[in-house]
Design a protein around this motif. Structure first.
Motif, mmCIF file in Angstrom:
data_model
loop_
_atom_site.group_PDB
_atom_site.id
_atom_site.type_symbol
_atom_site.label_atom_id
_atom_site.label_comp_id
_atom_site.label_asym_id
_atom_site.label_seq_id
_atom_site.Cartn_x
_atom_site.Cartn_y
_atom_site.Cartn_z
ATOM 1 N N LEU A 36 0.797 -1.226 0.000
ATOM 2 C CA LEU A 36 0.000 0.000 0.000
ATOM 3 C C LEU A 36 0.833 1.282 0.000
ATOM 4 O O LEU A 36 0.468 2.237 -0.704
ATOM 5 N N PRO A 37 1.932 1.385 0.742
ATOM 6 C CA PRO A 37 2.695 2.640 0.713
ATOM 7 C C PRO A 37 3.186 3.029 -0.687
ATOM 8 O O PRO A 37 3.277 4.217 -0.994
ATOM 9 N N ALA A 38 3.490 2.061 -1.526
ATOM 10 C CA ALA A 38 3.934 2.367 -2.888
ATOM 11 C C ALA A 38 2.764 2.787 -3.777
ATOM 12 O O ALA A 38 2.962 3.478 -4.779
ATOM 13 N N ALA A 39 1.556 2.399 -3.408
ATOM 14 C CA ALA A 39 0.385 2.661 -4.240
ATOM 15 C C ALA A 39 -0.417 3.885 -3.808
ATOM 16 O O ALA A 39 -1.201 4.410 -4.595
ATOM 17 N N ILE A 40 -0.228 4.329 -2.560
ATOM 18 C CA ILE A 40 -1.064 5.398 -2.023
ATOM 19 C C ILE A 40 -0.189 6.550 -1.551
ATOM 20 O O ILE A 40 0.579 6.410 -0.594
ATOM 21 N N PRO A 41 -0.322 7.700 -2.191
ATOM 22 C CA PRO A 41 0.444 8.874 -1.744
ATOM 23 C C PRO A 41 0.024 9.279 -0.331
ATOM 24 O O PRO A 41 -1.104 9.054 0.088
ATOM 25 N N GLY A 42 0.936 9.891 0.392
ATOM 26 C CA GLY A 42 0.615 10.404 1.718
ATOM 27 C C GLY A 42 1.055 9.520 2.859
ATOM 28 O O GLY A 42 1.085 9.961 4.004
ATOM 29 N N ILE A 43 1.384 8.264 2.574
ATOM 30 C CA ILE A 43 1.906 7.390 3.626
ATOM 31 C C ILE A 43 3.384 7.725 3.786
ATOM 32 O O ILE A 43 4.196 7.462 2.905
ATOM 33 N N ALA A 44 3.721 8.329 4.917
ATOM 34 C CA ALA A 44 5.098 8.776 5.148
ATOM 35 C C ALA A 44 6.007 7.643 5.611
ATOM 36 O O ALA A 44 7.213 7.670 5.344
ATOM 37 N N ALA A 45 5.441 6.661 6.317
ATOM 38 C CA ALA A 45 6.232 5.526 6.800
ATOM 39 C C ALA A 45 5.303 4.342 7.051
ATOM 40 O O ALA A 45 4.106 4.527 7.293
ATOM 41 N N TYR A 46 5.884 3.152 6.996
ATOM 42 C CA TYR A 46 5.128 1.912 7.201
ATOM 43 C C TYR A 46 6.017 0.937 7.954
ATOM 44 O O TYR A 46 7.209 0.808 7.656
ATOM 45 N N GLU A 47 5.437 0.254 8.927
ATOM 46 C CA GLU A 47 6.118 -0.821 9.655
ATOM 47 C C GLU A 47 5.120 -1.941 9.889
ATOM 48 O O GLU A 47 3.911 -1.698 9.976
ATOM 49 N N SER A 48 5.629 -3.150 10.029
ATOM 50 C CA SER A 48 4.759 -4.263 10.387
ATOM 51 C C SER A 48 5.560 -5.324 11.114
ATOM 52 O O SER A 48 6.785 -5.363 11.045
ATOM 53 N N GLY A 49 4.840 -6.180 11.810
ATOM 54 C CA GLY A 49 5.476 -7.285 12.505
ATOM 55 C C GLY A 49 4.434 -8.157 13.172
ATOM 56 O O GLY A 49 3.246 -7.823 13.194
ATOM 57 N N GLU A 83 -7.140 1.519 -3.656
ATOM 58 C CA GLU A 83 -6.243 0.398 -3.318
ATOM 59 C C GLU A 83 -6.450 -0.049 -1.877
ATOM 60 O O GLU A 83 -6.376 -1.252 -1.591
ATOM 61 N N HIS A 84 -6.704 0.882 -0.977
ATOM 62 C CA HIS A 84 -7.003 0.507 0.407
ATOM 63 C C HIS A 84 -8.331 -0.237 0.461
ATOM 64 O O HIS A 84 -8.454 -1.254 1.154
ATOM 65 N N GLN A 85 -9.312 0.238 -0.265
ATOM 66 C CA GLN A 85 -10.611 -0.427 -0.283
ATOM 67 C C GLN A 85 -10.495 -1.844 -0.862
ATOM 68 O O GLN A 85 -11.125 -2.778 -0.362
ATOM 69 N N ARG A 86 -9.664 -2.004 -1.892
ATOM 70 C CA ARG A 86 -9.430 -3.340 -2.464
ATOM 71 C C ARG A 86 -8.786 -4.241 -1.410
ATOM 72 O O ARG A 86 -9.180 -5.407 -1.239
ATOM 73 N N PHE A 87 -7.810 -3.710 -0.685
ATOM 74 C CA PHE A 87 -7.149 -4.472 0.369
ATOM 75 C C PHE A 87 -8.155 -4.912 1.431
ATOM 76 O O PHE A 87 -8.168 -6.077 1.834
ATOM 77 N N VAL A 88 -8.986 -4.006 1.893
ATOM 78 C CA VAL A 88 -9.999 -4.336 2.909
ATOM 79 C C VAL A 88 -10.895 -5.474 2.410
ATOM 80 O O VAL A 88 -11.266 -6.359 3.180
ATOM 81 N N GLY A 89 -11.191 -5.477 1.119
ATOM 82 C CA GLY A 89 -12.012 -6.538 0.536
ATOM 83 C C GLY A 89 -11.371 -7.910 0.598
ATOM 84 O O GLY A 89 -12.065 -8.932 0.560
ATOM 85 N N MET A 90 -10.054 -7.964 0.709
ATOM 86 C CA MET A 90 -9.338 -9.244 0.803
ATOM 87 C C MET A 90 -9.513 -9.915 2.158
ATOM 88 O O MET A 90 -9.264 -11.112 2.296
ATOM 89 N N LEU A 91 -9.865 -9.156 3.170
ATOM 90 C CA LEU A 91 -9.804 -9.635 4.546
ATOM 91 C C LEU A 91 -10.942 -10.564 4.942
ATOM 92 O O LEU A 91 -10.797 -11.352 5.883
ATOM 93 N N GLY A 92 -12.056 -10.488 4.257
ATOM 94 C CA GLY A 92 -13.296 -11.128 4.660
ATOM 95 C C GLY A 92 -13.218 -12.557 5.143
ATOM 96 O O GLY A 92 -13.748 -12.876 6.200
ATOM 97 N N THR A 93 -12.580 -13.426 4.420
ATOM 98 C CA THR A 93 -12.620 -14.842 4.775
ATOM 99 C C THR A 93 -11.553 -15.251 5.789
ATOM 100 O O THR A 93 -11.659 -16.326 6.370
ATOM 101 N N CYS A 94 -10.548 -14.414 6.001
ATOM 102 C CA CYS A 94 -9.429 -14.792 6.874
ATOM 103 C C CYS A 94 -9.415 -14.079 8.213
ATOM 104 O O CYS A 94 -8.870 -14.605 9.181
ATOM 105 N N LEU A 95 -9.985 -12.900 8.268
ATOM 106 C CA LEU A 95 -9.837 -12.066 9.453
ATOM 107 C C LEU A 95 -10.885 -12.384 10.505
ATOM 108 O O LEU A 95 -12.080 -12.391 10.226
ATOM 109 N N GLU A 96 -10.411 -12.641 11.718
ATOM 110 C CA GLU A 96 -11.301 -12.849 12.857
ATOM 111 C C GLU A 96 -11.760 -11.499 13.399
ATOM 112 O O GLU A 96 -12.934 -11.282 13.641
#
Length: 106
Positions: A36-49, A83-96
């Protein structure tokens, strides 16, 4: 925060995946979030773990994602971006469940 530094907005997202979620699907979600950071302007930093706390207080939340924005308008544009909305659409079957917290860094 030093006086010469502008405040930044942190957007923290915590996920708990369903026990039956295939690891490949979870990996695809993590990779899609990281893209998402590469696809959406305005994200200044991203981390995950993934949770490594020995305290046992994560209440089933296993994955953490932190995005940084310079302004609330940047965060709002991210939330509404296709792109964020598309990502959210991916979550349906896996996210508790998900927990989202935004805060201004002091």
């Amino acid at each position: 925060m030093p006086a010469d530094t502008s405040p930044v907005l942190r957007h923290v997202v915590l996920f708990a995946f369903k026990n039956e979620a295939p690891s490949e699907a979870v990996d695809a979600i993590v990779a899609a979030f990281a893209a998402l950071p590469a696809a959406i302007p305005g994200i200044a930093a991203y981390e995950s773990g993934t949770n490594v706390s020995p305290e046992g207080l994560n209440d089933g939340l296993t994955h953490c994602f932190t995005l940084t924005f310079a302004a609330a308008e940047d965060r709002d544009a991210y939330l509404n971006h296709p792109e964020h909305q598309r990502f959210v659409g991916m979550l349906g079957t896996c996210l508790e469940r998900a927990v989202v917290v935004d805060y201004w860094v002091r």
